[in-house]
Design a protein around this motif. Structure first.
Motif, PDB file in Angstrom:
ATOM      1  N   TRP A  94     -12.687  13.979 -15.823  1.00  0.00           N
ATOM      2  CA  TRP A  94     -11.201  14.636 -16.074  1.00  0.00           C
ATOM      3  C   TRP A  94     -10.886  14.556 -17.537  1.00  0.00           C
ATOM      4  O   TRP A  94     -10.472  15.077 -18.252  1.00  0.00           O
ATOM      5  CB  TRP A  94     -10.108  13.767 -15.180  1.00  0.00           C
ATOM      6  CG  TRP A  94      -8.987  14.690 -15.279  1.00  0.00           C
ATOM      7  CD1 TRP A  94      -8.550  15.996 -14.869  1.00  0.00           C
ATOM      8  CD2 TRP A  94      -7.649  14.301 -16.114  1.00  0.00           C
ATOM      9  NE1 TRP A  94      -6.982  16.189 -15.198  1.00  0.00           N
ATOM     10  CE2 TRP A  94      -6.741  15.308 -16.150  1.00  0.00           C
ATOM     11  CE3 TRP A  94      -7.484  13.251 -17.065  1.00  0.00           C
ATOM     12  CZ2 TRP A  94      -5.639  15.334 -16.893  1.00  0.00           C
ATOM     13  CZ3 TRP A  94      -6.444  13.192 -17.727  1.00  0.00           C
ATOM     14  CH2 TRP A  94      -5.180  13.958 -17.702  1.00  0.00           C
TER      15      TRP A  94
ATOM     16  N   GLY B 255     -12.659  17.917 -17.409  1.00  0.00           N
ATOM     17  CA  GLY B 255     -12.800  18.800 -16.366  1.00  0.00           C
ATOM     18  C   GLY B 255     -11.550  18.978 -15.434  1.00  0.00           C
ATOM     19  O   GLY B 255     -10.569  18.915 -15.882  1.00  0.00           O
ATOM     20  N   PRO B 256     -11.495  19.850 -14.530  1.00  0.00           N
ATOM     21  CA  PRO B 256     -10.455  20.418 -13.794  1.00  0.00           C
ATOM     22  C   PRO B 256      -9.574  19.198 -12.923  1.00  0.00           C
ATOM     23  O   PRO B 256      -9.875  18.306 -12.737  1.00  0.00           O
ATOM     24  CB  PRO B 256     -11.329  21.302 -12.909  1.00  0.00           C
ATOM     25  CG  PRO B 256     -12.379  20.493 -12.366  1.00  0.00           C
ATOM     26  CD  PRO B 256     -12.917  19.954 -13.685  1.00  0.00           C
ATOM     27  N   GLY B 257      -8.554  19.933 -12.452  1.00  0.00           N
ATOM     28  CA  GLY B 257      -7.643  18.949 -11.632  1.00  0.00           C
ATOM     29  C   GLY B 257      -6.482  18.021 -12.616  1.00  0.00           C
ATOM     30  O   GLY B 257      -6.359  18.610 -13.618  1.00  0.00           O
ATOM     31  N   ASP B 258      -5.841  17.607 -11.676  1.00  0.00           N
ATOM     32  CA  ASP B 258      -4.747  16.768 -12.427  1.00  0.00           C
ATOM     33  C   ASP B 258      -4.810  15.422 -12.243  1.00  0.00           C
ATOM     34  O   ASP B 258      -5.124  14.779 -11.128  1.00  0.00           O
ATOM     35  CB  ASP B 258      -3.182  17.572 -11.917  1.00  0.00           C
ATOM     36  CG  ASP B 258      -2.179  16.464 -12.398  1.00  0.00           C
ATOM     37  OD1 ASP B 258      -1.523  15.804 -11.849  1.00  0.00           O
ATOM     38  OD2 ASP B 258      -1.752  16.940 -13.724  1.00  0.00           O
TER      39      ASP B 258
ATOM     40  N   GLU C  37     -12.490  17.849  -6.170  1.00  0.00           N
ATOM     41  CA  GLU C  37     -13.572  19.252  -6.149  1.00  0.00           C
ATOM     42  C   GLU C  37     -14.847  18.870  -7.018  1.00  0.00           C
ATOM     43  O   GLU C  37     -15.693  19.242  -6.849  1.00  0.00           O
ATOM     44  CB  GLU C  37     -12.699  20.336  -7.164  1.00  0.00           C
ATOM     45  CG  GLU C  37     -11.555  20.540  -6.242  1.00  0.00           C
ATOM     46  CD  GLU C  37     -11.754  21.333  -4.973  1.00  0.00           C
ATOM     47  OE1 GLU C  37     -12.779  21.807  -4.801  1.00  0.00           O
ATOM     48  OE2 GLU C  37     -10.824  21.068  -4.164  1.00  0.00           O
ATOM     49  N   GLY C  38     -14.709  17.798  -8.128  1.00  0.00           N
ATOM     50  CA  GLY C  38     -15.616  17.615  -9.112  1.00  0.00           C
ATOM     51  C   GLY C  38     -17.061  17.390  -8.397  1.00  0.00           C
ATOM     52  O   GLY C  38     -17.953  17.774  -8.548  1.00  0.00           O
TER      53      GLY C  38
END
Length: 485
Positions: A122, A126-129, A155-156
Motif C-alpha cells: 500500500w 498499491g490499491p485500497g485504503d 485484494e492485493g
C-alpha cells in the motif's frame, strides 16, 4: 460466556497479569538533585505536541538527533504505552527527520510480518485504503475468533486481513505520509513488519499464505498445516490474551497436537530446502519459511502467556516472540544490503538494550538486547515516556474480543528512582536527553542512576540509562484518537 463451567479452576488463575509485577519499593526518597539539574540544563526542548500541532511543521528542533544517531543502521523509537497520541505524533516527526535529513530507507514495526506485506504494497502505491487494512476493530463488533470473523479479503494477494488490534489513527496518518513521500521519491521507503501474527492471537495470517505456497510446492505437507488451523482457529482472537485464556480449558493433548503438527511442518520445510527452493525460487521459500517459524513462535508465545495466567509464569518462555522480532529484522538487513537504514518502532520494553531479570514478568532477552548484541553501535534505541496527563491501563478481560481492554488512567507521579523523575525541571514541552552523556556524568560524580522506568501505570526495574541511548519525556500525554472515550 460467563457461566461457571467456563471459568472452572479460575481461582488458581491470575485475573490480572499485573499481579505478577514485583511491588516497587523506591530505592531513593527523592530524585538526585544534581541529575535533575543536569537534565534541566542539557535537555533539548522539542516542538510542542499540544492540540493543533502540525506534523508537517519544520524539523529544526530535531537536529540534536543527528549526533545521537550518527551512522547507526537501526534506530528504534519506543513508547511506554501503546495508544498515546503524542508518542504517535512525535514518532511521525522523527521518522520524517530520519528519512528526509538522514536518508533512512525502511520503516519497521512491532506488527505482523505477514500482515506487513500488505502494508508495504500500500505505501508503494498499491490499491485500497489503509483504514481497511489497519483500523482497530470497533469494540464489541468482533466475535471471539470462533464464528464469522470480521475479515476482509485483501485484494492485493488474496490474504485475509483480520484487524484485531489494528494500528492507532496517528500511525495510519504516518503511513499515509509515507505513501505520499514514496510517490515522488527516488528511493521509496519500505515497510517491514517484524512480529508474530495478530499480536500472537491467531496463526491464520501466516498459515494461509503458507497453504497457498504449499499448494504448488508440496501439497502433501498441507495435512500438517490443516491440523494446526483446526486446533488453533477455534481459540484465536485479536491478541495473544484470547488463546491464552482459551488454553486454560483446552485439553493438553489437543495443544500437543497443534505443537506436533507445527514441528512436522517446520521439519518438512527445513529437510526439503533444496527441493522447495528449486520449485519456488529462493525468495518465496524464505518468506514461507519465516511464516512457518512465526506460527511455531506464536504457539510458544500463547503457551507462555497461558502458563502466566495459570499462575506459573516462566520469564524464559517469553523470549520466543523477542527472538522472532529480532531475527526477522536481522534477516531483512542481511538481504537488503549495506545502504539500508531502518527506523524501528516498538514498545520501550521490546527495544530496550538491557536484558531483564529471569524471575520477572518480562522476557529475559528483549528484541533490543538481541539487536544490540548483533549490531553493536549500529543499534540506537530511543525511549519515549512522559509525565502528567493520562495514560493507558491494560486490563486483562477474558470476555473481551481482544482478551483485554484499555482503561484510561491518570499518569502516576514519577517514582523518585525513575528516569521520569529526572525531567521535573522541564515540564513545559517534550525534552530529549542523551542518555549516554547523562550516564557518564552520573558515574563521574558517583550519583545514583535511575533504576526504573514507567510501563503503562507501573514503574518497572530497568536500568534506563543503559537500556536506551536517548530518552524523550513528553508532558501531559493524551489517549489516541481511536481510543474509546
Amino acid at each position: 460466556m460467563n457461566d461457571q463451567n467456563h471459568h472452572h479452576g479460575a481461582h488458581h488463575h491470575h485475573s490480572d497479569l499485573r499481579d505478577l509485577l514485583p511491588p516497587a519499593e523506591p530505592t531513593l526518597a527523592a530524585a538526585p538533585a544534581e541529575l535533575t539539574q543536569w537534565v534541566t540544563r542539557h535537555a533539548s526542548r522539542l516542538a510542542d505536541l499540544g492540540p493543533g500541532a502540525d506534523p508537517g511543521a519544520p524539523l529544526d528542533d530535531l537536529e540534536p538527533l543527528r549526533g545521537l544517531v550518527g551512522g547507526a543502521r537501526v534506530v528504534a523509537l519506543g513508547e511506554n504505552s501503546h495508544q498515546i497520541r503524542e508518542f504517535g505524533l512525535l514518532r511521525h516527526r522523527i521518522l520524517r527527520f530520519l528519512v528526509e535529513e538522514l536518508g533512512f530507507t525502511v520503516y519497521a514495526m512491532e506488527y505482523g510480518a505477514a500482515e506487513g506485506r500488505a502494508v508495504d504494497a500500500w505505501i508503494q502505491g498499491g490499491p485500497g485504503d489503509i483504514d481497511d487494512l489497519l483500523a482497530p476493530e470497533s469494540s464489541g463488533a468482533h466475535g471471539n475468533g470462533t464464528e464469522g470473523e470480521d475479515e476482509d479479503e485483501d485484494e492485493g494477494n488474496g490474504a485475509k486481513v483480520s484487524k484485531g488490534l489494528g494500528q492507532p489513527a496517528e500511525c495510519r496518518d504516518t503511513l499515509r505520509w509515507l505513501r505520499r513521500h514514496n510517490a515522488g521519491a527516488a528511493h521509496p521507503v519500505r515497510f517491514v513488519g517484524c512480529d508474530i501474527p495478530m499480536a500472537g492471537g491467531s496463526l491464520a495470517p501466516v498459515l494461509e499464505p503458507v497453504a497457498a505456497y504449499l499448494a504448488t510446492v508440496d501439497p502433501g505437507a498441507l495435512r500438517f498445516l490443516n491440523t494446526a488451523l483446526e486446533v488453533s482457529e477455534p481459540i484465536a482472537g485479536g491478541t495473544v490474551m484470547v488463546p491464552a485464556y482459551a488454553r486454560l480449558d483446552l485439553d493438553p493433548a489437543e495443544q500437543d497436537r497443534l505443537t506436533t503438527a507445527l514441528a512436522r511442518l517446520l521439519g518438512r520445510f527445513t529437510d526439503l530446502r533444496e527441493i522447495y527452493t528449486g520449485r519456488s525460487g529462493r525468495t518465496a521459500y524464505e518468506t514461507a519459511l519465516s511464516d512457518v517459524r512465526a506460527a511455531v513462535t506464536t504457539d510458544r508465545a500463547q503457551r507462555a502467556m497461558a502458563e502466566a495466567l495459570a499462575g506459573a509464569p516462566d520469564g524464559l518462555n517469553f523470549a520466543a516472540r523477542e527472538r522472532y522480532l529480532a531475527d526477522t529484522l536481522l534477516e531483512f538487513l542481511e538481504r537488503s544490503g549495506p545502504g539500508s537504514r531502518v527506523v524501528l518502532v516498538g514498545h520501550n520494553a521490546h527495544i530496550q538494550r538491557s536484558a531483564n531479570q529471569a524471575d520477572g514478568p518480562l522476557a529475559v532477552t528483549t528484541m533490543g538486547h538481541l539487536l544490540s548484541r548483533a549490531l553493536g553501535a549500529d543499534y540506537v534505541p530511543l525511549a519515549l515516556t512522559g509525565n502528567g496527563g493520562e495514560t493507558v491501563e491494560n486490563v486483562p478481560d477474558r470476555d473481551h474480543p481482544l482478551g483485554m481492554r484499555w482503561g484510561r488512567a491518570t499518569t502516576p507521579e514519577a517514582a523518585p528512582d525513575s528516569v521520569e523523575a529526572l525531567f521535573a525541571g522541564v515540564p513545559g514541552e517534550p525534552a530529549l536527553v542523551d542518555a549516554r552523556a547523562l550516564r557518564a556524568y552520573a558515574r563521574r560524580h558517583g550519583l545514583p542512576e535511575p533504576v526504573r522506568t514507567r510501563l503503562d501505570t507501573a514503574f518497572l526495574e530497568i536500568p534506563a540509562l543503559e537500556a536506551f541511548d536517548g530518552i524523550i519525556c513528553v508532558p501531559d500525554t493524551t489517549l489516541g484518537a481511536d481510543t474509546p472515550q
